[in-house]
Design an enzyme around this catalytic site. Structure first.
Site, PDB file in Angstrom:
ATOM      1  N   LYS A 121     -26.703  11.923  44.200  1.00  0.00           N
ATOM      2  CA  LYS A 121     -25.338  11.383  44.238  1.00  0.00           C
ATOM      3  C   LYS A 121     -24.462  12.184  43.271  1.00  0.00           C
ATOM      4  CE  LYS A 121     -22.421   7.319  43.521  1.00  0.00           C
ATOM      5  NZ  LYS A 121     -21.490   7.947  42.579  1.00  0.00           N
ATOM      6  N   ASP A 142     -30.583  22.052  33.062  1.00  0.00           N
ATOM      7  CA  ASP A 142     -29.778  23.279  33.125  1.00  0.00           C
ATOM      8  C   ASP A 142     -29.680  23.970  31.771  1.00  0.00           C
ATOM      9  OD1 ASP A 142     -29.373  22.983  35.799  1.00  0.00           O
ATOM     10  OD2 ASP A 142     -27.249  22.467  35.679  1.00  0.00           O
ATOM     11  N   SER A 147     -26.723   9.421  40.141  1.00  0.00           N
ATOM     12  CA  SER A 147     -25.409   9.455  39.509  1.00  0.00           C
ATOM     13  C   SER A 147     -25.481   9.887  38.045  1.00  0.00           C
ATOM     14  CB  SER A 147     -24.744   8.083  39.664  1.00  0.00           C
ATOM     15  OG  SER A 147     -23.398   8.120  39.289  1.00  0.00           O
TER      16      SER A 147
END
Length: 574
Positions: free
Chosen positions: A313, A299, A288
């Site tokens: 998740k 990223d 999460s």
């Protein structure tokens, strides 16, 4: 033009028909459900418990969805509140059931909390709370009596096993904040280390303070440990990433069925540091908000992610108030991190075979980091550097877990050790002596400790198959010889796995003196994932290489222009 209008009208009419059919099915099934219960309640041979029968129906309905959409009746809403905030009112201690004495005991008091301030120690046997006996009561029962309204006082009666003394003490309950940032400090090679175990309220503020302190102490690099961090508040994750990336960067977007639940989260303030090398530690219990943090830093090429693949998740929940003080936690959307990927595992519904499934790379989609490195969706964050943790030997697992067969021998040894040693060495230097380990070994053997041997189980299964297929008689001698070699020898296993068992003992003992912070600091001494992180941070060339895109497998020759993109490709890239 007319054709386009006709197509649009057809699509609109079909959508209206689908909506009408959906609404009809909803009304029909609700009416059927209501009538079924009315008839059961009126005619069924036994009197129905409405809470149980309808509750079972609600549970079945929730079970057909994802694992995070849940219903909380009035008597369970406090549990939800604690899960969301990390707060409760009590004494601040872990408790466990000691099977060897059939009683609940204190396992670990939290630093600075009422349990520690009252002088409670690991192993203390809980006898009563006020006038209610806790003898042979399970942990859920004891926990419900230890908790209460903040500011209320009760009398706790315990027995200290090391002395046999029975003591009574007044304890005042307080609002307890579970330690979300249990340890940070400078470790090997001058690297900063921060352990964050949940994204609860104000954790970003405290992490900011911890990082600034580490910078002042001269940290050369930073390790953010998110292993076993199940997540929490999304805004806290965004604030933490904002410490390391510029203002105005989009970190997360959420998209669902209704637009009002769609959101975009950007960094809102200037960062503290955009150049210090960072390694984020993750494992299969990193989930999460932890995946938002590690995935966003990956990223944006702001950190190297190290460890094992994360949980997967990527679903967002909100809470909704329902009648009669009940609550529903409801999944409304999926979240997408800077590269555009969603890290939610493909199969996430209860009835689809498990939501932790990670699909093969061939079935996933390629996305790119800010530098152009390939990353994929399909479930979880795949680390840039995969390092498997040391697996716990079978005997060590059973010693640590305890149980009736093991007579809680490890737990009881630690309690006895604490009683005999008022002080120990510092958390990072404590090391159980060989003589002490030999003493532990004798206690294990004398306790008639047994554990579930996997090799023996496999051997038994193989023998059954061999007998069924008619091969056993011809191979009987070989079977008997192999069985003798695979038979448990506890003394031998304690010697062969001494390093792992000693590490567990060291950690348990240190926690009793230096709490969670000390236990974490001690564990770093033999944590191979942390050691690999330090190596990477200490080598600028390797760190840079890990954040640089790999060369193309089929590079375009210098004298040849790259092929033109098709119109559809150009359009999709807009």
């Amino acid at each position: 033009m007319l054709l386009a209008a006709a197509v649009l009208f057809s699509a609109t009419a079909m959508q209206a028909q689908n909506n009408s059919e959906h609404d009809f099915n909803v009304a029909k099934n609700l009416e059927i459900f209501s009538d079924i219960y009315k008839n059961l309640d009126m005619i069924y041979v036994d009197t129905l418990d409405a809470n149980q029968v309808i509750g079972t129906g609600i549970s079945a309905m929730m079970n057909s969805l994802d694992p995070y959409t849940e219903y909380y009746p009035e008597d369970e809403t406090q549990e939800l509140k604690q899960a969301l905030t990390g707060k409760y009112a009590g004494i601040g201690a872990l408790i466990r059931y000691n099977l060897s004495i059939d009683n609940t005991v204190i396992d670990e008091p939290y630093e600075g909390m009422p349990a520690a301030e009252a002088g409670l120690k690991k192993g203390d046997i809980i006898l009563s709370i006020d006038d209610t006996s806790m003898v042979k009561k399970n942990t859920a029962y004891v926990s419900s009596h230890l908790r209460g309204d903040a500011g209320t006082t009760f009398v706790l009666k315990i027995k200290r096993p090391s002395t046999g003394k029975i003591m009574s003490m007044k304890v005042t309950r307080r609002a307890i904040q579970l330690p979300y940032l249990p340890y940070y400090g400078i470790i090997d090679n001058g690297m900063g280390y921060i352990n964050l175990n949940s994204f609860t309220e104000n954790c970003a503020r405290d992490m900011r303070r911890a990082f600034i302190e580490l910078k002042r102490k001269g940290a050369k690099g930073l390790i953010i440990d998110l292993r076993n961090n199940g997540g929490g508040l999304l805004n806290e994750a965004v604030s933490i990433v904002n410490m390391f990336v510029p203002k105005g960067v989009t970190l997360v977007s959420t998209r669902g069925k209704l637009r009002r639940y769609n959101s975009t989260y950007k960094t809102t303030v200037e960062p503290i540091d955009t150049v210090m090398p960072i390694v984020v530690l993750v494992n299969d219990n990193t989930a999460s908000a932890s995946e938002i943090t590690s995935g966003s830093l990956q990223d944006l090429d702001r950190a190297v992610v190290l460890g094992t693949r994360t949980y997967g998740k990527g679903l967002v929940q909100i809470t909704m108030d329902l009648p009669y003080n009940s609550t529903m936690k409801l999944t409304t959307s999926k979240y997408y991190i800077p590269s555009g990927r969603c890290i939610q595992a493909i199969n996430y519904k209860h009835d689809k075979g498990g939501y932790k499934e990670h699909v093969p790379d061939s079935l996933t989609h390629v996305f790119h980091t800010a530098n152009g490195r390939e990353v994929r969706d399909g479930g979880g964050i795949k680390p840039d550097v995969e390092v498997q943790p040391d697996s716990l030997p079978n005997i060590a697992f059973y010693l640590a877990a305890g149980g009736r067969d093991s007579s809680e021998v490890m737990f009881n040894y630690v309690v006895d050790y604490i009683a005999k040693h008022p002080t120990i060495a510092s958390a990072e230097t404590f090391d159980l002596s060989d003589a002490d380990y030999e003493d532990f070994k004798k206690k294990v053997i004398n306790s008639k400790f047994k554990y579930d041997g996997q090799s023996e189980k496999v051997m038994d299964d193989l023998e059954k198959v061999a007998k069924f297929e008619g091969y056993f008689d011809d191979a009987k001698e070989e079977f008997e010889a192999l069985k003798k070699k695979l038979t448990h020898n506890v003394a031998r296993d304690l010697d062969n796995n001494k390093r792992y068992i000693k590490n567990l003992l060291d950690n348990d003992i240190v926690a009793a003196y230096y709490y969670q912070a000390g236990a974490i600091r001690n564990s770093l001494c033999f944590d191979k994932q942390v050691k690999r992180a330090v190596e990477i941070l200490s080598d600028p060339v390797e760190y840079k290489r890990l954040l640089t895109p790999k060369p193309s497998v089929n590079p375009v020759p210098q004298n040849q222009k790259p092929a033109k993109k098709s119109k559809s490709t150009r359009k999709n890239k807009k």
